[in-house]
Write a protein that holds these residues in place. Sequence first.
Motif, mmCIF file in Angstrom:
data_model
loop_
_atom_site.group_PDB
_atom_site.id
_atom_site.type_symbol
_atom_site.label_atom_id
_atom_site.label_comp_id
_atom_site.label_asym_id
_atom_site.label_seq_id
_atom_site.Cartn_x
_atom_site.Cartn_y
_atom_site.Cartn_z
ATOM 1 N N THR A 36 0.853 -1.191 0.000
ATOM 2 C CA THR A 36 0.000 0.000 0.000
ATOM 3 C C THR A 36 0.890 1.242 0.000
ATOM 4 O O THR A 36 2.101 1.158 0.240
ATOM 5 C CB THR A 36 -0.885 0.030 1.254
ATOM 6 N N ALA A 37 0.270 2.386 -0.226
ATOM 7 C CA ALA A 37 1.012 3.650 -0.150
ATOM 8 C C ALA A 37 1.638 3.805 1.239
ATOM 9 O O ALA A 37 2.774 4.264 1.370
ATOM 10 C CB ALA A 37 0.088 4.821 -0.466
ATOM 11 N N GLU A 38 0.908 3.375 2.281
ATOM 12 C CA GLU A 38 1.437 3.469 3.641
ATOM 13 C C GLU A 38 2.698 2.609 3.791
ATOM 14 O O GLU A 38 3.648 3.001 4.463
ATOM 15 C CB GLU A 38 0.394 3.025 4.676
ATOM 16 N N ASP A 39 2.693 1.421 3.170
ATOM 17 C CA ASP A 39 3.880 0.557 3.213
ATOM 18 C C ASP A 39 5.079 1.264 2.590
ATOM 19 O O ASP A 39 6.202 1.191 3.101
ATOM 20 C CB ASP A 39 3.648 -0.748 2.441
ATOM 21 N N VAL A 40 4.832 1.918 1.472
ATOM 22 C CA VAL A 40 5.920 2.584 0.753
ATOM 23 C C VAL A 40 6.454 3.765 1.568
ATOM 24 O O VAL A 40 7.665 3.941 1.717
ATOM 25 C CB VAL A 40 5.452 3.038 -0.649
ATOM 26 N N VAL A 41 5.543 4.568 2.123
ATOM 27 C CA VAL A 41 5.963 5.696 2.965
ATOM 28 C C VAL A 41 6.740 5.171 4.175
ATOM 29 O O VAL A 41 7.794 5.713 4.538
ATOM 30 C CB VAL A 41 4.745 6.542 3.404
ATOM 31 N N GLY A 42 6.261 4.074 4.759
ATOM 32 C CA GLY A 42 6.949 3.468 5.898
ATOM 33 C C GLY A 42 8.333 2.961 5.533
ATOM 34 O O GLY A 42 9.287 3.073 6.314
ATOM 35 N N PHE A 43 8.456 2.406 4.337
ATOM 36 C CA PHE A 43 9.726 1.904 3.827
ATOM 37 C C PHE A 43 10.775 3.019 3.819
ATOM 38 O O PHE A 43 11.933 2.808 4.168
ATOM 39 C CB PHE A 43 9.510 1.361 2.406
ATOM 40 N N PHE A 44 10.345 4.220 3.444
ATOM 41 C CA PHE A 44 11.283 5.346 3.370
ATOM 42 C C PHE A 44 11.481 6.044 4.708
ATOM 43 O O PHE A 44 12.296 6.962 4.807
ATOM 44 C CB PHE A 44 10.851 6.336 2.287
ATOM 45 N N VAL A 103 5.903 13.427 -0.082
ATOM 46 C CA VAL A 103 4.805 14.401 -0.053
ATOM 47 C C VAL A 103 3.467 13.678 0.080
ATOM 48 O O VAL A 103 3.356 12.487 -0.212
ATOM 49 C CB VAL A 103 4.801 15.304 -1.317
ATOM 50 N N ALA A 104 2.436 14.414 0.513
ATOM 51 C CA ALA A 104 1.092 13.848 0.617
ATOM 52 C C ALA A 104 0.667 13.342 -0.756
ATOM 53 O O ALA A 104 0.891 14.018 -1.767
ATOM 54 C CB ALA A 104 0.119 14.907 1.123
ATOM 55 N N ASP A 105 0.066 12.173 -0.800
ATOM 56 C CA ASP A 105 -0.342 11.545 -2.066
ATOM 57 C C ASP A 105 0.842 11.388 -3.022
ATOM 58 O O ASP A 105 0.664 11.453 -4.244
ATOM 59 C CB ASP A 105 -1.457 12.347 -2.760
ATOM 60 N N GLY A 106 2.032 11.187 -2.467
ATOM 61 C CA GLY A 106 3.236 11.123 -3.282
ATOM 62 C C GLY A 106 3.554 9.754 -3.846
ATOM 63 O O GLY A 106 4.572 9.594 -4.518
ATOM 64 N N VAL A 107 2.712 8.751 -3.548
ATOM 65 C CA VAL A 107 2.975 7.394 -4.043
ATOM 66 C C VAL A 107 1.973 7.058 -5.139
ATOM 67 O O VAL A 107 0.759 7.094 -4.915
ATOM 68 C CB VAL A 107 2.862 6.351 -2.901
ATOM 69 N N LYS A 108 2.479 6.784 -6.339
ATOM 70 C CA LYS A 108 1.615 6.437 -7.475
ATOM 71 C C LYS A 108 2.006 5.054 -7.979
ATOM 72 O O LYS A 108 3.131 4.856 -8.441
ATOM 73 C CB LYS A 108 1.795 7.443 -8.616
ATOM 74 N N PHE A 109 1.095 4.104 -7.893
ATOM 75 C CA PHE A 109 1.364 2.749 -8.372
ATOM 76 C C PHE A 109 1.124 2.661 -9.876
ATOM 77 O O PHE A 109 0.177 3.247 -10.387
ATOM 78 C CB PHE A 109 0.475 1.736 -7.641
ATOM 79 N N VAL A 110 1.989 1.936 -10.554
ATOM 80 C CA VAL A 110 1.820 1.708 -11.988
ATOM 81 C C VAL A 110 0.848 0.544 -12.158
ATOM 82 O O VAL A 110 1.036 -0.522 -11.560
ATOM 83 C CB VAL A 110 3.168 1.381 -12.662
ATOM 84 N N LEU A 111 -0.196 0.755 -12.948
ATOM 85 C CA LEU A 111 -1.219 -0.273 -13.160
ATOM 86 C C LEU A 111 -1.186 -0.771 -14.595
ATOM 87 O O LEU A 111 -0.913 -0.013 -15.529
ATOM 88 C CB LEU A 111 -2.609 0.296 -12.856
ATOM 89 N N ARG A 112 -1.493 -2.051 -14.751
ATOM 90 C CA ARG A 112 -1.671 -2.594 -16.101
ATOM 91 C C ARG A 112 -3.008 -2.125 -16.651
ATOM 92 O O ARG A 112 -3.833 -1.567 -15.938
ATOM 93 C CB ARG A 112 -1.663 -4.137 -16.049
ATOM 94 N N ALA A 113 -3.230 -2.415 -17.923
ATOM 95 C CA ALA A 113 -4.479 -1.999 -18.572
ATOM 96 C C ALA A 113 -5.698 -2.547 -17.836
ATOM 97 O O ALA A 113 -6.741 -1.905 -17.782
ATOM 98 C CB ALA A 113 -4.487 -2.455 -20.024
ATOM 99 N N ASP A 114 -5.555 -3.758 -17.243
ATOM 100 C CA ASP A 114 -6.704 -4.350 -16.534
ATOM 101 C C ASP A 114 -6.809 -3.868 -15.087
ATOM 102 O O ASP A 114 -7.624 -4.377 -14.321
ATOM 103 C CB ASP A 114 -6.637 -5.886 -16.586
ATOM 104 N N GLY A 115 -5.981 -2.899 -14.712
ATOM 105 C CA GLY A 115 -6.093 -2.313 -13.377
ATOM 106 C C GLY A 115 -5.266 -3.015 -12.312
ATOM 107 O O GLY A 115 -5.249 -2.587 -11.158
#
Length: 107
Positions: free
Chosen positions: A35-43, A49-61
């Motif tokens: 999750t975004a929280e996992d990524v923020v925690g990792f760092f 920044v707020a809403d600074g984590v954007k996951f790359v999604l495939r065409a099917d989501g």
Amino acid sequence: ANQGSSGGGGGRGGGDGARSYTETLRLRGLPFSATAEDVVGFFGDFEVVADGVKFVLRADGKVTGEAYVTFSSAEQAKDAMVMDRQSIGSRYIELFPSSPQEAARAR
């Protein structure tokens, strides 16, 4: 003669293949459950920044295991590179310099 050798030369321009840092890093190898929280925690202490984590999604989501993370400054992003090849869960995470333009393509 080495002129102006103060501060380790920020490497901007000069086509030597060195990426200059922006405030954005690309992550590869994330667990699909991250999750975004996992990524923020990792760092940890680095300023994402707020809403600074954007996951790359495939065409099917579905997630690809890649994400873009935006820090409060290019300096923070560069310093956060010390986390390259550290783990989230059982997965080690690779970090790459990126750009806001690249990140804008993520969902």
